[in-house]
Motif scaffolding. Structure first.
Motif, PDB file in Angstrom:
ATOM      1  N   GLU A  30      26.166 113.764  86.378  1.00 32.62           N
ATOM      2  CA  GLU A  30      26.918 112.719  86.855  1.00 32.62           C
ATOM      3  C   GLU A  30      26.519 112.630  88.498  1.00 32.62           C
ATOM      4  O   GLU A  30      26.909 111.671  88.840  1.00 32.62           O
ATOM      5  N   SER A  53      24.423 107.230  91.048  1.00 36.63           N
ATOM      6  CA  SER A  53      25.476 108.333  90.792  1.00 36.63           C
ATOM      7  C   SER A  53      26.910 107.788  91.362  1.00 36.63           C
ATOM      8  O   SER A  53      27.887 108.376  90.862  1.00 36.63           O
ATOM      9  N   ASN A  56      27.663 103.781  89.056  1.00 38.96           N
ATOM     10  CA  ASN A  56      26.969 103.407  87.741  1.00 38.96           C
ATOM     11  C   ASN A  56      26.440 102.151  87.800  1.00 38.96           C
ATOM     12  O   ASN A  56      26.044 101.294  86.866  1.00 38.96           O
ATOM     13  N   ARG A  72      25.458 106.031  80.655  1.00 38.36           N
ATOM     14  CA  ARG A  72      25.990 107.435  80.902  1.00 38.36           C
ATOM     15  C   ARG A  72      26.760 108.050  79.979  1.00 38.36           C
ATOM     16  O   ARG A  72      27.897 107.136  79.491  1.00 38.36           O
ATOM     17  N   ASN A  74      28.969 111.273  80.486  1.00 43.77           N
ATOM     18  CA  ASN A  74      28.987 112.338  81.172  1.00 43.77           C
ATOM     19  C   ASN A  74      29.506 113.656  80.491  1.00 43.77           C
ATOM     20  O   ASN A  74      29.242 114.962  80.772  1.00 43.77           O
ATOM     21  N   ASN A  77      26.703 115.219  79.369  1.00 43.66           N
ATOM     22  CA  ASN A  77      25.509 115.204  80.512  1.00 43.66           C
ATOM     23  C   ASN A  77      24.221 114.592  80.252  1.00 43.66           C
ATOM     24  O   ASN A  77      23.054 115.086  80.355  1.00 43.66           O
TER      25      ASN A  77
END
Length: 130
Positions: A30, A53, A56, A72, A74, A77
């Protein structure tokens, strides 16, 4: 200890789709801008897409724009690259990479400079063929 692992590549027909995954271990994804790059046979490594980061924000290279979505998860991961309408010219080894040096609220082609990225995966092969 610090590792990125790509998965999801394979052999697919033209017009098909793949979802590539980039999963981090040893660090929190993230906090990094994540880029996807590819190397086709006999060609230089080129940027495909990246996701920042900070907020986004996303960027897509002209060659894939409209066919690719980067996202993503998160909690896992993981960063994904969804690629639709695959073409033979998409055949390449696809790499994900992580950068903690790309800043700003917007993201553009400058974020696809390989020198910004600190960590690289081993790559996953995508082959588009009939």
């Amino acid at each position: 200890q610090v590792q990125l692992v790509e998965s999801g590549g394979g052999l697919v027909q033209p017009g098909g789709s793949l979802r590539l995954s980039c999963t981090a271990s040893g660090f929190i994804l993230e906090y990094y801008t994540i880029g996807w790059f590819r190397e086709a046979p006999g060609k230089e490594r080129e940027g495909v897409s990246c996701i920042s980061s900070s907020n986004n924000s996303t960027y897509y290279a002209d060659a894939v724009k409209g066919r690719v979505t980067i996202s993503r998860d998160n909690a896992k991961n993981t960063v994904y690259l969804q690629v639709n309408s695959l073409k033979p010219e998409d055949t390449a080894v696809y790499y994900c990479a992580a950068s903690n040096r790309i800043t700003g609220q917007t993201i553009d082609s400058m974020a696809m400079i390989t020198g910004w990225y600190d960590y690289w995966g081993q790559g996953t092969q995508v082959t588009v063929s009939s």
